[in-house]
Write an enzyme that holds these catalytic residues in place. Structure first.
Site, PDB file in Angstrom:
ATOM      1  N   GLU A   1       0.833  -1.112  -0.024  1.00 16.52           N
ATOM      2  CA  GLU A   1       0.004   0.121   0.014  1.00 16.52           C
ATOM      3  C   GLU A   1       0.877   1.462   0.031  1.00 16.52           C
ATOM      4  O   GLU A   1       1.666   1.579   0.848  1.00 16.52           O
ATOM      5  CB  GLU A   1      -0.807   0.004   1.056  1.00 16.52           C
ATOM      6  CG  GLU A   1      -1.892   1.168   1.359  1.00 16.52           C
ATOM      7  CD  GLU A   1      -3.097   1.080   2.273  1.00 16.52           C
ATOM      8  OE1 GLU A   1      -3.506  -0.143   2.638  1.00 16.52           O
ATOM      9  OE2 GLU A   1      -3.541   2.087   2.648  1.00 16.52           O
TER      10      GLU A   1
ATOM     11  N   LYS B   1      -7.856  -0.805  11.034  1.00 16.37           N
ATOM     12  CA  LYS B   1      -7.241  -1.212   9.901  1.00 16.37           C
ATOM     13  C   LYS B   1      -5.911  -0.311   9.708  1.00 16.37           C
ATOM     14  O   LYS B   1      -5.082  -0.700   9.128  1.00 16.37           O
ATOM     15  CB  LYS B   1      -8.091  -0.948   8.502  1.00 16.37           C
ATOM     16  CG  LYS B   1      -7.451  -1.426   7.353  1.00 16.37           C
ATOM     17  CD  LYS B   1      -6.775  -0.672   6.402  1.00 16.37           C
ATOM     18  CE  LYS B   1      -6.438  -1.528   5.109  1.00 16.37           C
ATOM     19  NZ  LYS B   1      -5.583  -0.379   4.210  1.00 16.37           N
TER      20      LYS B   1
ATOM     21  N   ASP C   1       3.567 -14.504  11.804  1.00 18.73           N
ATOM     22  CA  ASP C   1       2.334 -14.952  11.334  1.00 18.73           C
ATOM     23  C   ASP C   1       1.264 -13.746  11.407  1.00 18.73           C
ATOM     24  O   ASP C   1       0.660 -13.349  12.512  1.00 18.73           O
ATOM     25  CB  ASP C   1       1.866 -16.118  12.224  1.00 18.73           C
ATOM     26  CG  ASP C   1       0.569 -16.719  11.722  1.00 18.73           C
ATOM     27  OD1 ASP C   1      -0.177 -15.796  10.979  1.00 18.73           O
ATOM     28  OD2 ASP C   1       0.286 -17.926  12.043  1.00 18.73           O
TER      29      ASP C   1
ATOM     30  N   HIS D   1      -2.043  10.635   0.171  1.00 21.09           N
ATOM     31  CA  HIS D   1      -1.976   9.404  -0.575  1.00 21.09           C
ATOM     32  C   HIS D   1      -1.970   9.293  -2.036  1.00 21.09           C
ATOM     33  O   HIS D   1      -1.290   8.371  -2.600  1.00 21.09           O
ATOM     34  CB  HIS D   1      -3.358   8.740   0.090  1.00 21.09           C
ATOM     35  CG  HIS D   1      -3.598   7.196  -0.540  1.00 21.09           C
ATOM     36  ND1 HIS D   1      -3.108   6.066  -0.042  1.00 21.09           N
ATOM     37  CD2 HIS D   1      -4.255   6.748  -1.623  1.00 21.09           C
ATOM     38  CE1 HIS D   1      -3.370   5.156  -0.621  1.00 21.09           C
ATOM     39  NE2 HIS D   1      -4.213   5.434  -1.676  1.00 21.09           N
TER      40      HIS D   1
END
Ligand code: MEV
Length: 440
Positions: free
Chosen positions: A86, A282, A298, A395
């Site tokens: 991202e 998130k 993991d 972004h």
């Protein structure tokens, strides 16, 4: 086409080349086998290691590997390795790290490091005797499996306690052994599962041989033995804090007190509203996962545990909190992180090993601290943008290069587009129009 295919047998026995060929012929276009092959490592030894990680491999799937410098955590400066696809994530973490570097850095506290495992079984024990018998069973299983835990004990881990539980909500004969573990610097999944399976065998032996049991109490069936990824007692807390007067921002015209007020308000929304909380968390996981992946840990386990923790009081809430007291800004994050710095992929994956070297070969608790700091930095950067400039400005600037790649822009076109959008809002349509103009 896919729907016309016959079942394929023995696919796992194919060579990698055969697998690619088959895939290309049956499902893809000419040349696909070659595209897949391009992603093989030229170093055969490294490729063999990667092929050993998983099954039916046809290629490697690369992701960008970046580093975020200037992370001061508990007074020590780290360069934090991050793997993410991202755009903006590494840039945002780096910016937040640098911002807090001159304001005391990140502080952390390891609240606890306990892991859990469960063994579920059916048993015909009589209700009035189960308390005494299952307590006897708990003592017996831990005594009988000492040789399995000896090595872990010498590293400071081992079994920390065993309790039993009746689960009548599942069935009247359903029971659980809940086992607490310390796993030192390993994530411990293999250790925990091995011990639990050995406990399972001991349970069966106990049912058939224990003189304490009546004949009617010898019907015991182990259903399953597995670690729990819910680790509410393997918690790290990270925080940043400074006088609001020191919170000058790299955003023109934003008053620090106004910023701190809006920031706290935004975090409070994420504490109270699950729709916002999921997005907020998130953003935290953008930072957490990137370092978890870079260090060969993991990320599915970390994700599952974090979200269960976020919902621990029955409502899904933000993992971070913000408070303002006496003109002081305090922002903190608590979450479970079950990590390892030995075992698993940490030494096998050459870049995971390199990441741990880059972090100075941390212990598992130290890695928990660095990763929690990365999550908090990411969250700070996202909420800072949201309550000031909006998220798209930064972004889309980062995403511009991806849009240019999609339009197959030449180096000259790239340069012209970047210059054009230096003081304009980047949008997909805007870039397309600009490129069309340049090209005609
Ligand atoms: C995007 O990947 C993450 C954010 O949506 C997080 C947030 O809204 O806090 C920007």
């Amino acid at each position: 086409m896919a729907q016309d295919q016959q079942r394929i047998n023995g696919f796992s026995k194919f060579s990698k080349e055969q697998r690619r060929q088959w895939l290309a012929e049956q499902f893809l276009e000419d040349g696909a086998a070659g595209t897949l092959a391009k992603f093989d490592f030229s170093d055969e030894e490294v490729q063999r290691v990667f092929d050993g990680f998983s099954e039916n491999t046809v290629a490697n799937f690369p992701l960008p590997y970046g580093v975020a410098p200037n992370f001061v955590v508990n007074g020590r400066t780290y360069v934090v390795p991050m793997v993410t696809e991202e755009s903006s994530v590494v840039a945002a973490a780096s910016a937040a790290a640098k911002y807090w570097m001159t304001r005391g850095g990140f502080k952390t506290e390891i609240v606890a490091t306990e892991k859990l495992g469960q063994l579920h079984f059916r048993w015909s024990g009589s209700p009035e005797r189960r308390s005494a018998l299952l307590s006897e069973l708990c003592t017996r299983v831990s005594a009988q499996t000492k040789e399995l835990t000896a090595r872990m004990e010498s590293r400071g881990g081992g079994v920390r306690g065993i309790t039993w539980k009746h689960l009548p909500e599942v069935a009247d004969d359903c029971y659980q052994l809940l086992v607490k573990f310390g796993t030192a610097d390993s994530m411990g999944a293999n250790f925990i599962n091995t011990v639990l399976e050995a406990y399972g065998q001991e349970l069966r032996r106990w049912a058939t041989t224990s003189p304490s049991l009546r004949e009617s109490e010898r019907d015991l069936e182990v259903i399953m033995a597995i670690l729990s990824n819910h680790t509410p007692n393997c918690i790290v807390r990270a925080w940043v804090s400074c006088p609001i007067a020191d919170m000058a921002l790299p955003v023109n015209g934003v008053d620090p007190h106004d910023f701190a007020r809006r920031f706290r308000y935004a975090v409070e929304i994420a504490r109270q509203d699950p729709y916002r909380a999921v997005t907020h968390n998130k953003g935290i996981m953008n930072g957490i996962d990137a370092v978890v992946i870079a260090t060969g840990n993991d990320f599915r386990a970390v994700e599952a545990a974090a979200h269960a923790f976020a919902a621990q009081d029955g409502t899904y809430r933000s993992l971070s909190r913000c408070r303002i007291e006496h003109d002081h800004f305090h922002f903190e994050l608590s979450l479970p992180l079950a990590l390892g710095t030995v075992g698993g992929l940490t030494k096998l994956h050459p870049l995971a090993k390199l990441s741990l070297d880059c972090l100075g070969q941390p212990s598992a608790p130290e890695l928990m601290s660095v990763i929690a700091a990365a999550g908090l930095a990411q969250n700070f950067a996202a909420v800072r943008s949201l309550v000031t400039t909006g998220i798209q400005k930064g972004h889309m600037k980062m995403h511009l290069q991806n849009i240019l790649t999609e339009f197959a822009a030449t180096p000259k076109e790239r340069e012209a587009t970047v210059a054009h959008f230096a003081d304009r809002t980047v949008s997909y349509a805007g870039v397309r129009t600009f490129l069309e103009t340049v090209r005609t």
